[in-house]
Design a protein around this motif. Structure first.
Motif, PDB file in Angstrom:
ATOM      1  N   LEU A 273     -19.053  18.868 -19.102  1.00 24.76           N
ATOM      2  CA  LEU A 273     -18.324  19.345 -20.279  1.00 24.76           C
ATOM      3  C   LEU A 273     -19.029  18.909 -21.561  1.00 24.76           C
ATOM      4  O   LEU A 273     -19.166  19.689 -22.507  1.00 24.76           O
ATOM      5  N   ALA A 274     -19.475  17.655 -21.589  1.00 24.34           N
ATOM      6  CA  ALA A 274     -20.167  17.148 -22.778  1.00 24.34           C
ATOM      7  C   ALA A 274     -21.514  17.831 -22.962  1.00 24.34           C
ATOM      8  O   ALA A 274     -21.876  18.233 -24.074  1.00 24.34           O
ATOM      9  N   TYR A 275     -22.263  17.989 -21.883  1.00 26.29           N
ATOM     10  CA  TYR A 275     -23.595  18.574 -21.996  1.00 26.29           C
ATOM     11  C   TYR A 275     -23.539  20.061 -22.346  1.00 26.29           C
ATOM     12  O   TYR A 275     -24.387  20.570 -23.083  1.00 26.29           O
ATOM     13  N   PHE A 276     -22.536  20.760 -21.824  1.00 27.09           N
ATOM     14  CA  PHE A 276     -22.423  22.188 -22.117  1.00 27.09           C
ATOM     15  C   PHE A 276     -22.057  22.415 -23.584  1.00 27.09           C
ATOM     16  O   PHE A 276     -22.669  23.239 -24.269  1.00 27.09           O
ATOM     17  N   THR A 277     -21.061  21.683 -24.078  1.00 32.01           N
ATOM     18  CA  THR A 277     -20.672  21.857 -25.480  1.00 32.01           C
ATOM     19  C   THR A 277     -21.762  21.346 -26.421  1.00 32.01           C
ATOM     20  O   THR A 277     -21.888  21.828 -27.547  1.00 32.01           O
ATOM     21  N   TYR A 278     -22.560  20.391 -25.957  1.00 33.38           N
ATOM     22  CA  TYR A 278     -23.693  19.881 -26.739  1.00 33.38           C
ATOM     23  C   TYR A 278     -24.700  20.991 -27.028  1.00 33.38           C
ATOM     24  O   TYR A 278     -25.241  21.092 -28.134  1.00 33.38           O
ATOM     25  N   GLY A 279     -24.940  21.846 -26.044  1.00 34.52           N
ATOM     26  CA  GLY A 279     -25.843  22.971 -26.253  1.00 34.52           C
ATOM     27  C   GLY A 279     -25.164  24.156 -26.899  1.00 34.52           C
ATOM     28  O   GLY A 279     -25.704  24.787 -27.813  1.00 34.52           O
ATOM     29  N   LEU A 280     -23.938  24.461 -26.451  1.00 35.44           N
ATOM     30  CA  LEU A 280     -23.235  25.648 -26.937  1.00 35.44           C
ATOM     31  C   LEU A 280     -22.902  25.548 -28.423  1.00 35.44           C
ATOM     32  O   LEU A 280     -22.907  26.553 -29.141  1.00 35.44           O
ATOM     33  N   GLY A 281     -22.631  24.335 -28.899  1.00 31.92           N
ATOM     34  CA  GLY A 281     -22.213  24.176 -30.288  1.00 31.92           C
ATOM     35  C   GLY A 281     -23.336  24.259 -31.298  1.00 31.92           C
ATOM     36  O   GLY A 281     -23.079  24.263 -32.514  1.00 31.92           O
ATOM     37  N   ALA A 282     -24.590  24.335 -30.843  1.00 30.79           N
ATOM     38  CA  ALA A 282     -25.722  24.288 -31.772  1.00 30.79           C
ATOM     39  C   ALA A 282     -25.752  25.484 -32.724  1.00 30.79           C
ATOM     40  O   ALA A 282     -25.969  25.322 -33.928  1.00 30.79           O
ATOM     41  N   LEU A 283     -25.537  26.696 -32.195  1.00 29.62           N
ATOM     42  CA  LEU A 283     -25.612  27.881 -33.052  1.00 29.62           C
ATOM     43  C   LEU A 283     -24.501  27.911 -34.107  1.00 29.62           C
ATOM     44  O   LEU A 283     -24.789  28.087 -35.294  1.00 29.62           O
TER      45      LEU A 283
END
Length: 404
Positions: free
Chosen positions: A50-60
């Protein structure tokens, strides 16, 4: 650099390093978390995912927000938010509460990269040197996080690691938040120079860039899948005593040393990409990475430590090569968008490696993770060879058109 620019570089370097420290606490303390929560390694790996996915998804979206509210403010909010989420993780009474805290943890951590890079590029005139320092700081954070977090967890438990690491985030977040007046002139100066303005428009993605993104995505999968479970795997497989250090602390120490060696790999990769065709260099590195991953799954003790060093060195050597290729196949006016998409694929899609590798570990054993990642590296090698052929063909056609 003037004094204002040096302060921008110092603050972004500290924030960059701390962000990477935060993102590697989980793999360092995972063995101790398994002792407390039921459900096995697969279930906990999904929580970490969950942390790693939102870490990447939130960049844009973070990049869009940074353009509207300012990079400095978003960095401060991100640091304070991830620190509070770290406190929430350390105090989580149930797996459900831990999952929610991990989601917030990754979301706030995702604020840093687009806003930090924007602040450096807008607030510092010598961008190349500043971004070089910025990248090194991130690697220092990557290198020392497993050992420090593992050592704290060995003494105070995994909760203690998350609780203690909240303190530097709060402190640095407040410093960044109240540093606005000191840095506004430098940022305004960069904004006022129209020759340095970057216009982001529609970008037609060429086949070569699609192939680069595909390799970067697979590389991100390898990165997250290996680093998440490497400290736990080393703790299990390295049974020798090194300088009186063993167990979780030793696993974290080996990972730390390997990541420090990886800094040399980044430097070497950049130089190789300058001297030779980067497509060929990338393919050769994938060819080397594949057997190293298979060897990781077979070895133990001293041989495993040696191969771990080689794997980390090779992987980080490939990172700057991929970045060079993104720049090469992206129009200058869309360079930021190009890297934003690359970051989303590398760390957003790549984040699924945590849950996937956790499933492999629980069902077949930790060593099978590295066999699986070796197969993914083989796929990346295949695509890299296709990229080399497509790029050479495109250049040949371009030269032919020029002659005609």
């Amino acid at each position: 650099m003037n004094s204002q620019e040096r302060k921008v570089v110092a603050l972004t370097c500290l924030a960059h390093g701390l962000t990477h420290v935060y993102m590697l606490i989980f793999p360092a303390v995972l063995p101790l978390m398994l002792q407390e929560f039921s459900g096995g390694i697969f279930r906990l790996s999904l929580v970490g995912n969950l942390a790693y996915f939102t870490y990447g998804l939130g960049a844009l979206p973070a990049g869009i927000i940074a353009d509207r509210v300012g990079s400095r403010r978003l960095i401060a909010v991100g640091l304070l938010g991830v620190a509070l989420a770290s406190l929430a993780i350390g105090l989580s009474p149930t797996l459900t509460a831990l999952s929610l805290a991990m989601f917030l943890f990754g979301t706030f951590a995702s604020f840093y990269h687009p806003s930090g890079l924007a602040w450096v590029s807008k607030g510092v005139r010598t961008q190349g040197r500043a971004l070089g320092y910025h990248g090194m700081a991130g690697n220092v954070g990557l290198a020392f996080s497993p050992f420090i977090a593992g050592a704290i967890a060995a003494s105070y438990g995994w909760r203690g690691a998350y609780l203690l690491f909240a303190l530097p985030g709060i402190a640095l977040g407040l410093v960044v938040l109240f540093s606005g007046r000191a840095h506004a002139p430098a940022e305004a100066e960069a904004h006022s120079n129209p020759s340095e303005a970057k216009l982001i428009g529609a970008m037609a993605i060429p086949p070569t860039l699609i192939l680069v993104y595909a390799i970067a995505t697979l590389g991100g999968f390898i990165y997250r899948g290996s680093l998440t479970f490497l400290p736990t795997y080393l703790t299990e497989k390295v049974t020798i005593n090194v300088l009186g250090i063993e167990g979780t602390t030793l696993g974290g120490l080996i990972t730390t040393i390997a990541l420090l060696i990886g800094m040399m790999g980044q430097y070497a990769g950049g130089r190789l990409a300058e001297r030779f065709r980067p497509e060929i260099v990338w393919a050769l590195l994938m060819a080397l990475l594949t057997p190293l991953l298979f060897l990781l799954g077979r070895l133990a003790n001293a041989p495993l430590i040696a191969v771990t060093m080689g794997f980390i060195l090779t992987y980080f050597c490939s990172q700057p090569v991929g970045n060079v290729l993104v720049a090469r196949f992206t129009p200058s006016r869309s360079r930021g968008l190009g890297y934003g998409i690359s970051f989303l694929f590398t760390f957003g899609v790549g984040s699924f490696a945590t849950g996937f590798s956790g499933y492999i570990a629980e069902r077949y054993g930790l060593n099978r993770i590295f066999y699986t990642l070796g197969g993914i590296a083989l796929l990346a090698l295949t695509i890299a060879l296709i990229l080399t052929w497509v790029s050479a063909r495109a250049e040949g056609e371009h030269e032919g058109d020029g002659v005609a």
